[in-house]
Motif scaffolding. Structure first.
Motif, PDB file in Angstrom:
ATOM      1  N   VAL A  49       0.879  -1.199  -0.249  1.00 21.19           N
ATOM      2  CA  VAL A  49       0.454   0.294  -0.382  1.00 21.19           C
ATOM      3  C   VAL A  49       0.971   0.979  -0.381  1.00 21.19           C
ATOM      4  O   VAL A  49       1.517   1.233   0.952  1.00 21.19           O
ATOM      5  CB  VAL A  49      -1.126   0.366   1.252  1.00 21.19           C
ATOM      6  CG1 VAL A  49      -1.569   1.340   1.038  1.00 21.19           C
ATOM      7  CG2 VAL A  49      -1.407  -1.408   1.514  1.00 21.19           C
ATOM      8  N   THR A  50       0.704   2.035  -1.164  1.00 26.14           N
ATOM      9  CA  THR A  50       2.129   3.814  -0.951  1.00 26.14           C
ATOM     10  C   THR A  50       0.339   4.566  -1.076  1.00 26.14           C
ATOM     11  O   THR A  50      -0.273   4.969  -1.734  1.00 26.14           O
ATOM     12  CB  THR A  50       2.073   3.744  -2.738  1.00 26.14           C
ATOM     13  OG1 THR A  50       2.879   1.824  -2.021  1.00 26.14           O
ATOM     14  CG2 THR A  50       3.136   4.427  -2.751  1.00 26.14           C
ATOM     15  N   ALA A  51       1.204   5.445   0.139  1.00 26.49           N
ATOM     16  CA  ALA A  51       0.043   6.825  -0.144  1.00 26.49           C
ATOM     17  C   ALA A  51       0.939   8.141  -0.375  1.00 26.49           C
ATOM     18  O   ALA A  51       2.692   7.934  -0.001  1.00 26.49           O
ATOM     19  CB  ALA A  51      -0.440   6.915   2.193  1.00 26.49           C
ATOM     20  N   SER A  52       0.547   8.587  -1.074  1.00 25.41           N
ATOM     21  CA  SER A  52       0.921   9.997  -1.339  1.00 25.41           C
ATOM     22  C   SER A  52       0.454  11.105  -0.585  1.00 25.41           C
ATOM     23  O   SER A  52      -0.609  11.259  -1.686  1.00 25.41           O
ATOM     24  CB  SER A  52       1.410   9.886  -3.320  1.00 25.41           C
ATOM     25  OG  SER A  52       2.056   8.122  -3.771  1.00 25.41           O
ATOM     26  N   LEU A  53       0.904  12.039  -0.176  1.00 22.50           N
ATOM     27  CA  LEU A  53       1.090  13.265  -0.147  1.00 22.50           C
ATOM     28  C   LEU A  53       0.088  14.085  -2.000  1.00 22.50           C
ATOM     29  O   LEU A  53       1.500  14.178  -2.515  1.00 22.50           O
ATOM     30  CB  LEU A  53       1.741  14.613   0.326  1.00 22.50           C
ATOM     31  CG  LEU A  53       0.851  15.793   1.045  1.00 22.50           C
ATOM     32  CD1 LEU A  53      -0.089  14.949   1.672  1.00 22.50           C
ATOM     33  CD2 LEU A  53       2.069  15.799   1.986  1.00 22.50           C
ATOM     34  N   VAL A  54      -0.380  14.944  -2.068  1.00 21.22           N
ATOM     35  CA  VAL A  54      -0.999  15.412  -3.656  1.00 21.22           C
ATOM     36  C   VAL A  54      -1.490  17.053  -2.301  1.00 21.22           C
ATOM     37  O   VAL A  54      -2.849  17.159  -1.554  1.00 21.22           O
ATOM     38  CB  VAL A  54      -1.853  14.937  -3.874  1.00 21.22           C
ATOM     39  CG1 VAL A  54      -0.236  14.310  -5.156  1.00 21.22           C
ATOM     40  CG2 VAL A  54      -2.601  15.020  -3.819  1.00 21.22           C
ATOM     41  N   ALA A  55      -1.727  17.920  -3.679  1.00 23.91           N
ATOM     42  CA  ALA A  55      -2.191  19.804  -3.127  1.00 23.91           C
ATOM     43  C   ALA A  55      -3.608  19.255  -3.407  1.00 23.91           C
ATOM     44  O   ALA A  55      -4.121  18.426  -4.860  1.00 23.91           O
ATOM     45  CB  ALA A  55      -1.791  20.249  -3.888  1.00 23.91           C
ATOM     46  N   SER A  56      -4.224  19.345  -2.663  1.00 24.31           N
ATOM     47  CA  SER A  56      -6.160  19.104  -3.355  1.00 24.31           C
ATOM     48  C   SER A  56      -7.075  19.839  -4.130  1.00 24.31           C
ATOM     49  O   SER A  56      -7.040  19.480  -4.632  1.00 24.31           O
ATOM     50  CB  SER A  56      -6.696  19.368  -1.830  1.00 24.31           C
ATOM     51  OG  SER A  56      -6.601  21.059  -1.320  1.00 24.31           O
ATOM     52  N   ASP A  57      -5.529  21.409  -4.706  1.00 22.53           N
ATOM     53  CA  ASP A  57      -6.582  22.070  -6.040  1.00 22.53           C
ATOM     54  C   ASP A  57      -5.281  21.548  -6.823  1.00 22.53           C
ATOM     55  O   ASP A  57      -5.341  22.307  -7.823  1.00 22.53           O
ATOM     56  CB  ASP A  57      -6.196  23.419  -5.592  1.00 22.53           C
ATOM     57  CG  ASP A  57      -4.208  23.875  -5.683  1.00 22.53           C
ATOM     58  OD1 ASP A  57      -4.321  22.950  -4.897  1.00 22.53           O
ATOM     59  OD2 ASP A  57      -4.863  24.757  -5.264  1.00 22.53           O
ATOM     60  N   ASN A  58      -4.940  20.414  -7.309  1.00 24.68           N
ATOM     61  CA  ASN A  58      -4.798  19.756  -8.551  1.00 24.68           C
ATOM     62  C   ASN A  58      -3.224  19.917  -8.750  1.00 24.68           C
ATOM     63  O   ASN A  58      -3.068  20.661  -9.720  1.00 24.68           O
ATOM     64  CB  ASN A  58      -5.329  19.687  -9.795  1.00 24.68           C
ATOM     65  CG  ASN A  58      -6.499  19.031  -9.678  1.00 24.68           C
ATOM     66  OD1 ASN A  58      -6.896  18.578  -9.419  1.00 24.68           O
ATOM     67  ND2 ASN A  58      -7.151  19.931 -10.490  1.00 24.68           N
ATOM     68  N   GLY A  59      -2.486  20.471  -7.599  1.00 25.98           N
ATOM     69  CA  GLY A  59      -1.172  20.863  -7.898  1.00 25.98           C
ATOM     70  C   GLY A  59      -0.355  22.853  -7.813  1.00 25.98           C
ATOM     71  O   GLY A  59       0.977  22.858  -8.494  1.00 25.98           O
ATOM     72  N   SER A  60      -1.806  23.723  -7.872  1.00 23.29           N
ATOM     73  CA  SER A  60      -1.084  24.857  -7.992  1.00 23.29           C
ATOM     74  C   SER A  60      -0.419  25.063  -7.006  1.00 23.29           C
ATOM     75  O   SER A  60      -0.098  25.884  -7.031  1.00 23.29           O
ATOM     76  CB  SER A  60      -2.708  25.537  -8.517  1.00 23.29           C
ATOM     77  OG  SER A  60      -3.442  25.317  -7.168  1.00 23.29           O
ATOM     78  N   LEU A  61      -0.457  24.152  -5.125  1.00 21.78           N
ATOM     79  CA  LEU A  61       0.264  24.715  -4.799  1.00 21.78           C
ATOM     80  C   LEU A  61       1.919  24.509  -4.171  1.00 21.78           C
ATOM     81  O   LEU A  61       1.995  22.964  -5.316  1.00 21.78           O
ATOM     82  CB  LEU A  61      -0.415  24.241  -3.497  1.00 21.78           C
ATOM     83  CG  LEU A  61      -2.117  24.639  -2.486  1.00 21.78           C
ATOM     84  CD1 LEU A  61      -1.726  24.530  -1.251  1.00 21.78           C
ATOM     85  CD2 LEU A  61      -1.550  26.468  -2.268  1.00 21.78           C
TER      86      LEU A  61
END
Length: 434
Positions: A49-61
């Protein structure tokens, strides 16, 4: 003076304690966790199982560049953890399930310097663990059809079993494959790929039973044979190309008669049929007729021809595999039975003409008879006032009188004369002179 500085110093110290918490408070709600896994898996095999942290607004942050800025926290019980990997803004775990079932796995992210702070993001998924072999049954063919699960008859199919084993759990196992193609054909192979050719149309279910065996160290005997099985199936719809259209119907017909033409399609339904009458046998153009959906291999066309001439049924049919054209010539003759609106006037005219011809024929024959018998002299007494007309003349007067006489008075006179006078009550006495 010292007492006045104490509140200021305490405020500065309080802000200094909150500074490590500032990034986590600001980042809360701005990021989310994406989880991926390679489950399902069989019991005893590792699941990742892999967890990745990403910005909630499609990467603009902009994400932090420091890989140790956040910390990932996992909950995976009762699965047994066998490994964990930390990467830039992502984390992976490997776990093993000893019993079949669905097991939830949770993960959340906090600031690295504050584990008790509010999570920046959290997520959960469910891992599926089974005691059977995991895999997929796939079917491929050189010619692809627009409908999923549709294939051609009399064309080789490639049926393959794809084992799902990302952790190489079955690397030392030997496999045995038992195939059932649904048309009465069965076979056993050691290869996960077979080639088969269906000769008839229809819907069939391919079933596969897989057996895997390998040796495994056990206590107290030391070694033992472990076996796992799996059952798989897939549905196939076999279709034929549209090889042609057989047309059954008359080639000649009269007007105002309904003609029925039967179409037998040499191919697999469902079909789309389109037809039109043309003076010549030519292919149908785009939009020349309205297509009709046909769910069987037989279709009837009906039409009433109101004008004579030469016609041609131009027929087009297609299924998901191919299309074809066919033509049927038909010659339409004028009908010998006209509509009722014309029947009564024609019958009346025909009757009048026939009566006139009969009258003229009888009149001519009577005239010739009078000329032949003029030499025969009748000495019987006849009344001069009401002479008896000839038989032919009487018939002519009775039959043709209404058509030949000019006035009603003449017609009545003829009828009266035709009946004659009553015979006399006494006979005339002949006298002789001596």
């Amino acid at each position: 003076m010292a007492l006045a500085l104490c509140p200021r110093v305490s405020g500065i110290l309080w802000l200094a304690c909150l500074l490590p918490l500032a990034p986590a408070l600001v980042a809360a709600g701005l990021y989310e966790l994406h989880l991926v896994t390679d489950s399902p898996a069989t019991t005893g095999a590792e699941v990742t199982v892999t967890a990745s942290l990403v910005a909630s607004d499609n990467g603009s942050l902009d994400l932090p560049t420091d890989t140790h800025f956040y910390r990932f926290h996992w909950v995976h019980s009762p699965l047994l953890l066998t490994g964990k990997t930390e990467e830039a803004l992502s984390s992976s775990i490997r776990a093993v399930g000893s019993a079949p079932g669905d097991f939830p796995v949770s993960v959340w992210v906090t600031a690295a310097s504050c584990r008790r702070c509010q999570p920046v993001a959290r997520s959960t998924l469910v891992l599926s663990i089974t005691e059977f072999i995991v895999g997929n049954l796939t079917v491929t063919q050189n010619m692809s059809l627009p409908w999923p699960g549709s294939y051609l008859t009399k064309t080789v199919l490639k049926v393959s079993f794809l084992l799902h084993d990302p952790s190489s759990f079955f690397k030392t196992a030997s496999f045995l494959y038992s195939w059932d193609f649904g048309d009465g054909t069965q076979m056993v192979t050691e290869d996960p790929v077979v080639y088969y050719n269906y000769s008839i149309i229809g819907t069939f279910t391919v079933r596969l039973h897989v057996v895997a065996e390998w040796e495994q160290a056990t206590l107290p005997t030391g070694k033992g044979v472990v076996q796992k099985t799996g059952a798989f199936s897939t549905s196939l719809k076999l279709q034929e190309t549209l090889r042609g259209i057989q047309v059954l119907g008359p080639n000649q017909i009269q007007t105002f008669q309904k003609v029925t033409v039967t179409l037998n399609f040499l191919g697999s339904p469902p079909l789309t049929v389109c037809w039109r009458l043309k003076p010549k046998c030519l292919p149908l153009g785009e939009g020349e007729c309205h297509p009709v959906s046909v769910a069987s291999t037989t279709y009837n066309l009906t039409h009433v021809f109101r004008a004579s001439g030469d016609y041609c049924f131009s027929i087009q049919a297609e299924n998901v595999v191919s299309k074809t054209h066919q033509y049927h010539r038909i010659q339409v003759w004028p009908s010998s039975i006209q509509p009722v609106v014309f029947a009564f006037p024609c019958a009346t005219l025909f009757t009048v003409m026939l009566a006139f011809i009969m009258c003229m024929t009888l009149r001519g024959s009577t005239h010739q008879k009078d000329m032949v018998e003029v030499a025969d002299f009748d000495f019987s007494p006849v009344s001069d006032k009401n002479p008896e007309p000839p038989t032919g003349a009487r018939c002519c007067q009775m039959c043709c009188g209404p058509f030949l006489l000019e006035t009603p008075s003449e017609y009545l006179e003829v009828v009266r004369e035709s009946h004659g006078l009553l015979p006399p009550l006494y006979k005339p006495v002949k006298t002789y002179t001596v």
